[in-house]
Design an enzyme around this catalytic site. Sequence first.
Site, short mmCIF file in Angstrom:
data_model
loop_
_atom_site.label_atom_id
_atom_site.label_comp_id
_atom_site.label_asym_id
_atom_site.label_seq_id
_atom_site.Cartn_x
_atom_site.Cartn_y
_atom_site.Cartn_z
N ASP A 95 0.86 -1.18 0.00
CA ASP A 95 0.00 0.00 0.00
C ASP A 95 0.90 1.24 0.00
O ASP A 95 1.74 1.38 0.89
CB ASP A 95 -0.85 -0.03 1.29
CG ASP A 95 -2.20 0.62 1.11
OD1 ASP A 95 -2.26 1.65 0.43
OD2 ASP A 95 -3.18 0.10 1.69
N ASP A 195 -2.89 4.69 -2.50
CA ASP A 195 -3.92 5.28 -1.64
C ASP A 195 -4.38 6.63 -2.22
O ASP A 195 -3.54 7.44 -2.64
CB ASP A 195 -3.28 5.50 -0.26
CG ASP A 195 -4.27 5.89 0.81
OD1 ASP A 195 -5.17 5.10 1.10
OD2 ASP A 195 -4.13 7.00 1.37
N GLU A 250 -6.60 3.77 -5.82
CA GLU A 250 -7.85 4.07 -5.12
C GLU A 250 -8.36 5.38 -5.71
O GLU A 250 -7.72 6.42 -5.55
CB GLU A 250 -7.61 4.20 -3.62
CG GLU A 250 -8.91 4.34 -2.86
CD GLU A 250 -8.73 4.76 -1.40
OE1 GLU A 250 -9.62 4.46 -0.60
OE2 GLU A 250 -7.71 5.40 -1.07
N HIS A 325 -11.19 -2.37 4.02
CA HIS A 325 -10.97 -1.92 5.40
C HIS A 325 -11.61 -0.56 5.70
O HIS A 325 -11.50 -0.09 6.83
CB HIS A 325 -9.47 -1.87 5.68
CG HIS A 325 -8.78 -0.85 4.84
ND1 HIS A 325 -8.49 -1.04 3.50
CD2 HIS A 325 -8.38 0.41 5.13
CE1 HIS A 325 -7.92 0.04 3.02
NE2 HIS A 325 -7.84 0.95 3.98
N ASP A 326 -12.21 0.06 4.69
CA ASP A 326 -12.90 1.34 4.94
C ASP A 326 -14.42 1.18 4.88
O ASP A 326 -15.15 2.17 4.92
CB ASP A 326 -12.50 2.37 3.87
CG ASP A 326 -11.04 2.76 3.98
OD1 ASP A 326 -10.52 2.77 5.11
OD2 ASP A 326 -10.43 3.05 2.93
C1 NOJ Z 1 -7.82 5.57 2.11
C2 NOJ Z 1 -7.49 4.43 3.01
O1 NOJ Z 1 -8.03 3.26 2.50
C3 NOJ Z 1 -8.04 4.81 4.38
O2 NOJ Z 1 -8.02 3.74 5.28
C4 NOJ Z 1 -7.25 6.00 4.88
O3 NOJ Z 1 -7.82 6.45 6.09
C5 NOJ Z 1 -7.28 7.15 3.88
N1 NOJ Z 1 -7.09 6.71 2.53
C6 NOJ Z 1 -6.20 8.13 4.19
O4 NOJ Z 1 -4.93 7.60 3.89
#
Ligand code: NOJ
Length: 543
Positions: A95, A195, A250, A325-326
């Site tokens: 990541d 990210d 992402e 994970h989000d």
């Molecule tokens: C996306 C990530 O998946 C998330 O977990 C993170 O809090 C934010 N970007 C900031 O890096």
Amino acid sequence: MKKEDLIVYEIYVKSFKDSNNDGIGDLNGIKEKLPYLKKLGINYIWLTPIYQTLNIDNGYDIKNYYKINSDYGTMKDFKNLIKEAKKHNINIMLDMVLNHTSTSHKWFKKALKGNKKYQNYYFFEKNINDKPPTNWQSKFGGSAWKYLDDLNLWYLHLFSTEQADLNWENNEVRKEILKIINFWLKKGIKGLRFDVINLISKPIKKPWKNNLESINENKSYTDGENIHKYLKELNEKSFSKYQNIFTVGELSSTDFKHFADYSNYKNHELDMGFMFYHLKTDYINGEKWSKNKQKNLKEFKEIIIDWQSYQQKHHGWIANFLSNHDQPRHISRFGNDKNYHYQSATCFAICYFFLRGTPFIFYGEEIGQTNLYNTKIEEFNDLETLNAYKKLQKEGLKEKEILEIINQKSRDNGRSPFAWNNQKYFGFSKNKPWLNYKNIYNITLENDLKNKNSIFKFYQEIINLRKDNKIFRTGKIRFLDNINDNLFIYERYDRTKKFLIILNLSDKKQDFTLENKGKIILNNYKNLNDDYLNPYQAIIFED
Ligand code: NOJ
């Protein structure tokens, strides 16, 4: 290997397997479980950030890009993990959090001391009238600017105050970033997950403008002016120099066209991207921190159809997923984890697994791990959740209502320790895990494997189906019958053959004629009825 051959498994490192019993998952824990992952059939592991951090945002706030988070192990452990994974034909994807650094990073610390060179690594803006430079909002609540008394300056943080945005316009910053990526590529990693990568290009012209329609909009810095230039540069000067590296971006709040540009192989930017619109269909007026809207399968389905169709036409490539994970766990969110656990887990697996693109499995979904179902705010850990709690309290909501919202929306739902077996702490650790997980339905790998209907075995089956049939990887996609909102039907085909995928995404029986559709190659129910589908029934026919 080609991008369509990847079957990626996302591991939230903190929660997968704890090898030294400190309650926190680690690299050796992952190494221990490689035979399990091999058995499942995946060929790539995406690890959430493993670098030195203050853990304000669980590793997405990086203090040192060249050091391993000591909670997770050492560089030696990491090298061993790569080596062992290779033996199992599994590659490692890291990541890359490059939109921001932790404010404990040495660059930021120098900037705080007044060093102009390092202030220019970030966005430090003059204080005019004691107001933040713009009305932009942080993703985790509050202004995206923090005022520094000593310097009489503001700095930008699109995420928490401890995550300062990097200035990609600065050539020095881009050089540092290339150095970081190349450092890890040399260690033998084979994939990069970038990210919030489409937020890195901030407006070139200053002063920056306020958001006009709503303070929460993010147009000013989403898919910014130089984004394609930056990605082409990264591609040229880092990963394209190595063989068989796969990249995924992402791409939050992007649009069809930018997405296709990012992921079209002819553009030499990224191999694929994540888009999130289908995961916002339960928000009310785009607001995450409200009670879930009634399930809107029509909208959910139509977003997938529109994105798939556009990207097919314009050579974009989607990294398909329903949980990460989000996000809350999709079985609890879109399925029915109480009454149709097996059926909805398997139905939603097929729902995304055979779409055009590359599938990303989120650890634990292969046993149907669910949301947390907590009863107290103290049981949550995530900073976004805790900020939302305070905000909802201020708005005057009752504790019960707040907990209901948070139980539905919290990112912690997707971060529970993996439930390996029926021992204490589900075999994740011998000591209390960092995150509380009651596991109210007692779903563990051990129990799943004892079940007549094993979700794990079903995932093995669909992975094999993808591996054995090229059409699922390279064939075209076509969507059929959009009349019944609860049914999702699509075909994967080429000139020689066709697969028909029929899914009932609802918990009610649905009328549908299933006669003469071809040979059944997968069915998550024992039987097939000629004229209806059972709740969450999923069938694949071969023609
Ligand atoms: C996306 C990530 O998946 C998330 O977990 C993170 O809090 C934010 N970007 C900031 O890096």
